[in-house]
Design an enzyme around this catalytic site. Structure first.
Site, short mmCIF file in Angstrom:
data_model
loop_
_atom_site.label_atom_id
_atom_site.label_comp_id
_atom_site.label_asym_id
_atom_site.label_seq_id
_atom_site.Cartn_x
_atom_site.Cartn_y
_atom_site.Cartn_z
N LYS A 100 -11.73 2.75 4.27
CA LYS A 100 -11.49 3.13 5.67
C LYS A 100 -12.34 4.39 5.90
O LYS A 100 -11.84 5.46 6.28
CB LYS A 100 -9.99 3.39 5.87
CG LYS A 100 -9.55 3.60 7.31
CD LYS A 100 -9.66 2.37 8.18
CE LYS A 100 -9.33 2.72 9.63
NZ LYS A 100 -9.61 1.60 10.55
N TYR A 122 -0.11 6.03 -4.43
CA TYR A 122 0.98 5.71 -5.36
C TYR A 122 1.28 6.86 -6.31
O TYR A 122 2.41 6.98 -6.78
CB TYR A 122 0.61 4.49 -6.20
CG TYR A 122 0.92 3.16 -5.57
CD1 TYR A 122 0.35 2.78 -4.36
CD2 TYR A 122 1.78 2.26 -6.20
CE1 TYR A 122 0.62 1.54 -3.80
CE2 TYR A 122 2.05 1.02 -5.66
CZ TYR A 122 1.47 0.67 -4.45
OH TYR A 122 1.73 -0.55 -3.90
N ASP A 167 -2.96 -3.59 -2.85
CA ASP A 167 -1.60 -4.15 -2.85
C ASP A 167 -1.41 -5.04 -1.62
O ASP A 167 -0.94 -6.18 -1.72
CB ASP A 167 -0.59 -3.00 -2.84
CG ASP A 167 0.85 -3.50 -2.81
OD1 ASP A 167 1.15 -4.42 -3.60
OD2 ASP A 167 1.64 -3.00 -2.00
N ASP A 215 -9.26 -2.87 7.73
CA ASP A 215 -8.70 -3.67 8.83
C ASP A 215 -9.54 -4.93 9.07
O ASP A 215 -9.01 -6.03 9.25
CB ASP A 215 -8.53 -2.83 10.12
CG ASP A 215 -9.74 -2.00 10.48
OD1 ASP A 215 -10.72 -1.96 9.69
OD2 ASP A 215 -9.74 -1.37 11.56
N ASP A 250 -1.51 -9.52 -1.39
CA ASP A 250 -0.41 -10.34 -0.86
C ASP A 250 -0.92 -11.22 0.29
O ASP A 250 -0.54 -12.38 0.41
CB ASP A 250 0.74 -9.46 -0.33
CG ASP A 250 1.85 -9.28 -1.35
OD1 ASP A 250 1.52 -9.23 -2.56
OD2 ASP A 250 3.01 -9.18 -0.94
#
Ligand code: IPM
Ligand code: MN
Length: 407
Positions: A227, A179, A283, A259, A287
């Site tokens: 990751k 970001y 983020d 994942d 959600d």
């Protein structure tokens, strides 16, 4: 019956006493309040775009009702951000808004983003105002609880047996990673674009400490998401989290790849307690966690660690339902509960507010996003009605609490 205190002077004009309060070395709002004995909290409301103003109204309604019981004067001031600010001033974060936020004890934000600004370049979009206020307030740890309530477990597209009992606290790093890191941009010929994923040890440490401290107040488990099989930033992330974890031998730490985490969230959400992760992963995963709660309208957040804490529902501006009076205000109201807990030092009142929300849901009241799943037995209500129901339930709880203390 206890006698209500006379309503405090909420929504008074800025009183000039708050101006010198904010710098990095200041104690928390709650500590200041206790020390000064003056019990006054200035809260800046940034309604923003889409459903932001509607849900903020309900959060303010609930906070205001607390002011009539509690020996605390809430001073609310409303300022522009996002698309609303662009329309009025051309700037998604006007100077006046920034100053007001920096001088307040807490900021409550509705949502930013509107389709009419989609064509603008990144720095001029409504979202740029949100990223800029996050940076200015300095909070690096974004706490996003995702809880499955007994009464709304059937609202989830996942089976009740999977979601029941799920109670996750995401700790999302909020000021680093893709970001914000440089360089970023488009190539000169516009045929490629690039962003940078960068984290320093210090950025990882400080957010990890928040996660471990929180875990100690909960079920004492941190799951760190990365990751690390592919990304160097993740390898540093994992190493640093392990090092921080050594100071918390009582907290169980495990690591999962992002994942796999995405899958576990919908297959076995009860395996998680605190989930610690970097900005973009957080983020996305938060959600996804909306599926556990039944609606993204339920999700709240608190951003802590900076000079002024920022509270915002996770749902975004939802332009498709804006202005219809049907948006779910519970994410915003729960964000207000987090404000009571983390900025006002009112942990009991925060718990009362959360219990009030559960009670209203248990009584069968639902906004439309939560409505269809329970076989038509629920009462569908609009945004303002839901806010009023929570306010009533909350007031009843406060009456009991203050009656008890009065004995
Ligand atoms: C969120 C939102 C924001 C984010 C957007 C609006 C910039 O999606 O708070 O989750 O990506 O952080
Ligand atoms: Mn998001």
């Amino acid at each position: 019956m206890p006698t209500k205190k006379p309503p405090q002077r909420a929504l008074t004009e800025s009183n000039g006493t708050m101006t010198a309060l904010k710098d990095g070395a200041q104690p928390s709002a709650a500590a200041r309040v206790r020390r000064s004995g003056s019990e006054k909290l200035t809260i800046t409301i940034l309604p923003g775009d889409g459903i932001g103003p509607e849900v903020c109204n309900e959060a303010v309604r609930v906070l205001r009702s607390l002011g009539t019981f509690h020996n605390t004067e809430f001073h609310f001031q409303e300022k522009l951000i996002g698309g609303a600010a662009i329309r009025a001033t051309g700037n998604p974060l006007p100077e006046d808004t920034l100053r007001a936020c920096l001088e307040s004890d807490a900021v409550l934000l509705g949502a930013v983003g509107a389709p009419e600004f989609d064509h603008l370049p990144g720095p001029q979009k409504p979202e740029a105002g949100l990223l800029a206020i996050r940076t200015a307030l300095g909070g690096f740890a974004n706490l996003r609880p995702a809880v499955s309530f007994r009464s709304t477990a059937d609202c989830s597209p996942l089976r009740r047996s999977i979601v029941e009992g799920a109670d996750i606290m995401f700790v999302r790093e909020l000021l680093g990673g893709l970001y914000f890191a440089q360089p970023r941009g488009f190539s000169e010929d516009d045929a490629s674009a690039f962003n940078t994923m960068r984290y320093s040890t210090e950025e990882i440490e400080r957010v990890a400490i928040v996660a471990f401290d929180l875990a100690r107040t909960r079920r004492k488990k941190v799951t760190s998401v990365d990751k690390a099989n592919v990304l160097e930033t993740s390898q540093l992330w994992r190493r640093t989290v392990n090092e921080v974890g050594r100071a918390y031998p009582d907290v169980k730490l495990d690591h999962v790849y992002v994942d796999a985490c995405a899958m576990h969230l919908v297959t076995a959400p009860t395996r998680f307690d605190v989930v610690l992760t970097e900005n973009l992963f957080g983020d996305i995963l938060s959600d996804e966690a909306a599926a556990i709660t039944g609606s993204i309208g339920m999700l709240s957040s608190a951003t802590v660690g900076g000079d002024v804490n920022l509270y915002e529902p996770v749902h975004g501006s939802a332009p498709d339902i804006a202005g219809k009076g049907i948006a779910n205000p519970l994410g915003a109201i729960t964000s207000a509960a987090m404000l009571l807990r983390h900025s006002a030092g009112m942990v009991h009142e925060a718990a009362d507010l959360e219990a009030a929300i559960q009670q209203v849901l248990e009584n069968g009241y639902r906004t439309v996003d939560l409505a269809s799943a329970s076989g038509g037995k629920e009462h569908v209500v609009g945004t303002a009605e839901m806010g009023a129901l929570v306010e009533q339930a909350f007031s009843a709880m406060l009456e009991r609490r203050f009656a008890y203390h009065a004995v």
